[in-house]
Design a protein around this motif. Structure first.
Motif, PDB file in Angstrom:
ATOM      1  N   ASP A 159      41.447  20.033  -7.808  1.00  0.00           N
ATOM      2  CA  ASP A 159      42.067  19.283  -6.711  1.00  0.00           C
ATOM      3  C   ASP A 159      42.727  18.026  -7.279  1.00  0.00           C
ATOM      4  OD1 ASP A 159      42.841  18.141  -4.365  1.00  0.00           O
ATOM      5  OD2 ASP A 159      40.827  17.752  -3.589  1.00  0.00           O
ATOM      6  N   PRO A 160      43.949  18.159  -7.791  1.00  0.00           N
ATOM      7  CA  PRO A 160      44.625  17.010  -8.423  1.00  0.00           C
ATOM      8  C   PRO A 160      44.815  15.822  -7.493  1.00  0.00           C
ATOM      9  CG  PRO A 160      45.755  19.076  -8.900  1.00  0.00           C
ATOM     10  CD  PRO A 160      44.746  19.386  -7.848  1.00  0.00           C
ATOM     11  N   ASP A 161      44.806  16.066  -6.167  1.00  0.00           N
ATOM     12  CA  ASP A 161      45.039  14.982  -5.202  1.00  0.00           C
ATOM     13  C   ASP A 161      43.753  14.280  -4.774  1.00  0.00           C
ATOM     14  OD1 ASP A 161      47.781  15.569  -5.179  1.00  0.00           O
ATOM     15  OD2 ASP A 161      47.502  17.125  -3.651  1.00  0.00           O
ATOM     16  N   ALA A 162      42.626  14.649  -5.350  1.00  0.00           N
ATOM     17  CA  ALA A 162      41.351  14.033  -4.957  1.00  0.00           C
ATOM     18  C   ALA A 162      41.382  12.528  -5.217  1.00  0.00           C
ATOM     19  CB  ALA A 162      40.202  14.675  -5.733  1.00  0.00           C
ATOM     20  N   ASP A 163      40.648  11.788  -4.393  1.00  0.00           N
ATOM     21  CA  ASP A 163      40.595  10.330  -4.490  1.00  0.00           C
ATOM     22  C   ASP A 163      39.644   9.942  -5.631  1.00  0.00           C
ATOM     23  OD1 ASP A 163      40.223   7.617  -4.189  1.00  0.00           O
ATOM     24  OD2 ASP A 163      40.094   7.680  -2.004  1.00  0.00           O
ATOM     25  N   GLU A 164      40.232   9.689  -6.801  1.00  0.00           N
ATOM     26  CA  GLU A 164      39.441   9.400  -7.996  1.00  0.00           C
ATOM     27  C   GLU A 164      38.622   8.129  -7.821  1.00  0.00           C
ATOM     28  OE1 GLU A 164      40.283   8.636 -12.767  1.00  0.00           O
ATOM     29  OE2 GLU A 164      41.769   9.698 -11.533  1.00  0.00           O
ATOM     30  N   LYS A 207      39.138  16.874 -10.340  1.00  0.00           N
ATOM     31  CA  LYS A 207      40.599  16.783 -10.486  1.00  0.00           C
ATOM     32  C   LYS A 207      41.189  18.090 -11.038  1.00  0.00           C
ATOM     33  CE  LYS A 207      42.711  13.193 -10.304  1.00  0.00           C
ATOM     34  NZ  LYS A 207      43.528  12.576  -9.220  1.00  0.00           N
ATOM     35  N   ALA A 208      40.375  18.862 -11.766  1.00  0.00           N
ATOM     36  CA  ALA A 208      40.865  20.115 -12.344  1.00  0.00           C
ATOM     37  C   ALA A 208      41.267  21.115 -11.265  1.00  0.00           C
ATOM     38  CB  ALA A 208      39.801  20.719 -13.258  1.00  0.00           C
ATOM     39  N   ALA A 251      36.303  25.752  -0.036  1.00  0.00           N
ATOM     40  CA  ALA A 251      37.037  25.226  -1.188  1.00  0.00           C
ATOM     41  C   ALA A 251      38.213  24.396  -0.705  1.00  0.00           C
ATOM     42  CB  ALA A 251      37.524  26.377  -2.068  1.00  0.00           C
ATOM     43  N   TYR A 252      38.592  23.389  -1.520  1.00  0.00           N
ATOM     44  CA  TYR A 252      39.603  22.412  -1.091  1.00  0.00           C
ATOM     45  C   TYR A 252      40.889  23.083  -0.633  1.00  0.00           C
ATOM     46  CZ  TYR A 252      42.410  23.260  -5.229  1.00  0.00           C
ATOM     47  OH  TYR A 252      43.216  23.855  -6.153  1.00  0.00           O
ATOM     48  N   LYS A 253      41.272  24.203  -1.262  1.00  0.00           N
ATOM     49  CA  LYS A 253      42.553  24.830  -0.936  1.00  0.00           C
ATOM     50  C   LYS A 253      42.514  25.527   0.418  1.00  0.00           C
ATOM     51  CE  LYS A 253      41.290  28.982  -3.586  1.00  0.00           C
ATOM     52  NZ  LYS A 253      41.620  29.791  -4.754  1.00  0.00           N
ATOM     53  N   LEU A 260      31.505  25.137  -7.191  1.00  0.00           N
ATOM     54  CA  LEU A 260      32.018  25.888  -6.046  1.00  0.00           C
ATOM     55  C   LEU A 260      33.402  25.406  -5.604  1.00  0.00           C
ATOM     56  CD1 LEU A 260      28.711  25.971  -3.944  1.00  0.00           C
ATOM     57  CD2 LEU A 260      29.613  27.747  -5.444  1.00  0.00           C
ATOM     58  N   LYS A 261      33.939  24.392  -6.324  1.00  0.00           N
ATOM     59  CA  LYS A 261      35.271  23.839  -6.031  1.00  0.00           C
ATOM     60  C   LYS A 261      35.361  23.309  -4.589  1.00  0.00           C
ATOM     61  CE  LYS A 261      37.901  26.565  -9.413  1.00  0.00           C
ATOM     62  NZ  LYS A 261      36.768  27.096 -10.154  1.00  0.00           N
TER      63      LYS A 261
END
Length: 699
Positions: free
Chosen positions: A18-23, A15-16, A344-346, A62-63
């Motif tokens: 990728d705030p939109d990750a499916d927790e 979450k740090a 990376a997610y971005k 590695l994000k």
């Protein structure tokens, strides 16, 4: 070893960045792997689920995107628990199921023999990678964590096997995709297992240097930073002793001991911009002498894995050498984590196409390997990373391994171009196809429409793609030629038999010889795997006994004809390369005589391409003399066995000379009369298959 990541810590890490990750999915995956692995234990005594959790932790470093994190958590559940791919898909969706399946396929072959297992592992690995490179990232993290805990495995042979596979396959793959941090740690851990004495000696020596010389590395780093600051450059400078495995490899390559290695210190300079990289390079070169031949510019011409940096080596003082890498902060992140940085997610999971071209070539090699040994040989050639850069005349850039030739270059451009290559110009000058390329060479391939790859190319090509393609072409051509030769010999056999031999007799012979069809028989005859007497007996039992021994095949007097000469020209077959029909040939005029050479003869390198005469064999040519170097084991009967092989393969020996002999070997030069290149090649193959022969090769 650090304490295992807790569930909430793993989720917080993702979450740090990728705030939109499916927790909820991350939590489900963590709980799922803990439940499925249950009470299973690792060799270390830790709960088994600590391993997938740690692999997931490496992925968060590695994000990487949430699907990759979940895959890391689940990657062993299908193999080691009762979970199925359908269960994974139902609980976590089709993308995660596909990734988990890709990683799982790599691990179901541990019981195979070592070479087969390693080859099959690699084959499935590469095919899975070609579908989604995140499979590779999870597998590399999986292997890295297993290497970190390898010392807990009690059986030395198992530790050695895993370490060897890591050194041969996984560390080079990590390098190939630019994950240098993973590569270095894998190599160090594998080195410790494979060469424990060397590892202990080198690490101990490095520790001794640190204690004796105090902060010498820090002192040099500080001095470099000060010099660069005086020039108006704000940079980060860090220094370290070189990697122990890197030192060991250098000692082996140079055949020197530790004390003779003068460049054991390496420094990294990080700048804010590409322009500052070149400015810093200039400042360093003005203050300390550079070592010629050690400068490389991977910023203007990046490596195929995307690596970008300036490399140089300096003489600091008292002949002390220091290697220096100069790059921007952004380049450094990409260089250390390579392909992973682009997942990376971005970045949305997109990968630059240029970074995986080598993978497509490797997949092509998979389809051309004949067996496990060949697959591993080709794969190792393809994934090791010592590279040079060469250009087409139009400026297209190709990266090739050191030692690559124009043939490798041609196959890198396109398989068809490699197959049709007959010559090459390097920097505008005609050169033999076996010439090693140098950095920056401009290579123009000369092709012929009816040309095919030559077996002799295997002695000098350096790339897996070229080697695999040549072997495939040669195998197909040799079979066709052997069948054609067999048909000719078959006609001569039945012409000497009493009475007429028809299709009915042939079908009966195939049954007696347990052969599937006529082509199989002709192939066996053409390769001299069956004698003329055996063929006669199979066709008409008892027929061979009625014929005298001298009725069988004898080599005819050789008649050599060459096309492409002007009227009245005389020619000689060159003694340096002994061309035979089937070789591609060119002529070099020497007064009234034209010397005929094979196209890849080293003598041609001394001649201007403008002096070459394009020649070809006249179809009426019925053979020539080939020269072989044969090394026999020095024991009774080996010379007789060699001459017997020649007799069985229908050749006359026109010259035989003993060059030297020692306690173990006898070295011979042998001239044999052969029909063509295929006939010569079959004789070499027969020699190499004999227990009497240590080595056989064409001169």
């Amino acid at each position: 070893m650090r304490e295992m990541l807790r569930q909430y810590e793993l989720v917080e890490r993702v979450k740090a960045y990728d705030p939109d990750a499916d927790e909820a999915m991350l939590n489900r995956a963590y709980v799922y792997t803990v439940q499925k692995h249950g009470t299973q234990k690792r060799a270390s005594g830790d709960p088994y689920f600590s391993h997938p959790v740690e692999v997931a932790g490496l992925m968060t470093d590695l994000k990487l995107d949430q699907e990759t994190i979940v895959t890391a958590l689940l990657h062993d559940t299908v193999e080691d628990t009762l979970a199925t791919i359908d269960d994974i898909q139902r609980n976590f969706g089709p993308d995660v199921a596909r990734l988990v399946d890709g990683v799982t396929k790599l691990s179901k072959i541990e019981q195979m023999p070592e070479n087969e297992r390693a080859a099959e592992n690699l084959r499935k690995f590469l095919l899975a990678m070609s579908e989604d490179l995140r499979v590779l990232l999870v597998k590399l993290a999986d292997r890295l964590h297993n290497m970190r805990t390898l010392h807990f495995i009690s059986k030395p042979e198992k530790r050695q096997r895993i370490a060897r596979e890591t050194m041969d396959i996984y560390a080079p793959l990590a390098e190939r995709v630019g994950m240098y941090e993973y590569m270095r740690e894998m190599q160090l851990l594998a080195f410790e297992q494979l060469e424990p004495l060397a590892y202990a000696t080198i690490t101990g020596r490095l520790a001794q240097i640190r204690s004796e010389e105090g902060g010498q590395v820090d002192e040099i780093a500080y001095r470099m930073k000060q010099v660069l600051a005086d020039a108006g450059l704000q940079v980060e400078v860090s220094g370290r002793e070189k990697h122990p495995y890197s030192i060991w490899r250098k000692m082996a390559e140079r055949h020197v001991n530790f004390e003779q290695i003068t460049d054991i210190m390496a420094f990294r300079i990080l700048t804010d911009s590409e322009e500052d990289c070149y400015r810093a390079l200039g400042v360093l070169h003005r203050n300390w002498p550079m070592i010629p031949g050690r400068f490389k510019d991977y910023i203007s011409t990046p490596k195929s894995n995307g690596y970008r940096s300036l490399h140089t080596a300096l003489v600091y003082r008292n002949s002390m050498r220091a290697e220096v890498q100069i790059r921007t902060h952004e380049m450094h992140r990409t260089n250390e984590f390579g392909l992973a940085a682009h997942w990376a997610y971005k970045q949305g999971g997109t990968t630059p196409d240029g970074q995986v071209g080598w993978l497509r070539d490797l997949i092509e090699v998979l389809d051309q390997a004949q067996d496990a040994e060949e697959l591993l040989e080709n794969a190792k050639l393809a994934i090791y990373q010592d590279r040079i850069f060469a250009f087409t005349p139009k400026g297209a850039l190709y990266q090739l391994p050191k030692g690559a030739t124009p043939v490798d270059f041609a196959f890198a451009v396109h398989t068809d171009l490699g197959a049709q290559a007959v010559g090459a110009k390097i920097n505008g000058r005609h050169m033999p196809l076996r010439t090693p390329l140098a950095n920056g060479d401009v290579v123009e391939i000369i092709k012929g429409n009816d040309s095919e790859p030559q077996l002799s190319w295997l002695s000098f090509v350096a790339t897996a793609k070229a080697r695999a393609s040549i072997r495939r072409f040669v195998r197909l051509r040799e079979r066709e030629e052997a069948i054609e030769t067999g048909e000719d010999l078959y006609e001569s056999i039945i012409a000497r038999m009493p009475g007429k031999v028809g299709k009915k007799a042939l079908n009966a012979a195939l049954k007696r010889l347990d052969m599937a069809d006529a082509d199989t028989l002709m192939h066996a005859i053409g390769e001299a795997r069956i004698s003329e007497r055996e063929v006669m007996e199979a066709l008409v039992p008892g027929s061979a006994a009625e014929l005298p021994d001298d009725s069988f095949w004898q080599a005819p007097e050789r008649r050599v004809r060459i096309r492409g000469l002007t009227r009245g020209s005389e020619f000689e077959l060159a003694e340096c390369c002994h061309p035979v029909p089937g070789d591609r040939i060119v002529g070099i005029r020497d007064g009234k005589i034209v010397n005929v050479h094979t196209i890849d003869c080293l003598t041609l390198a001394k001649e201007s391409g403008e002096d070459w005469i394009d020649l070809s064999w006249d179809p009426r040519t019925d053979g020539a003399t080939g020269r072989l170097k044969v090394i026999l084991y020095n024991r009774p009967g080996t010379l007789a066995e060699m001459t017997g092989i020649f007799a069985a393969n229908h050749v006359n020996i026109s010259h035989l000379a003993l060059q030297s002999r020692d306690e173990r070997f006898g070295h011979y030069i042998v001239d044999i009369e052969v029909r063509d290149l295929a006939h010569l090649t079959r004789n070499i193959s027969a020699l190499r298959a004999s227990d009497a022969v240590a080595q056989a090769e064409r001169i």
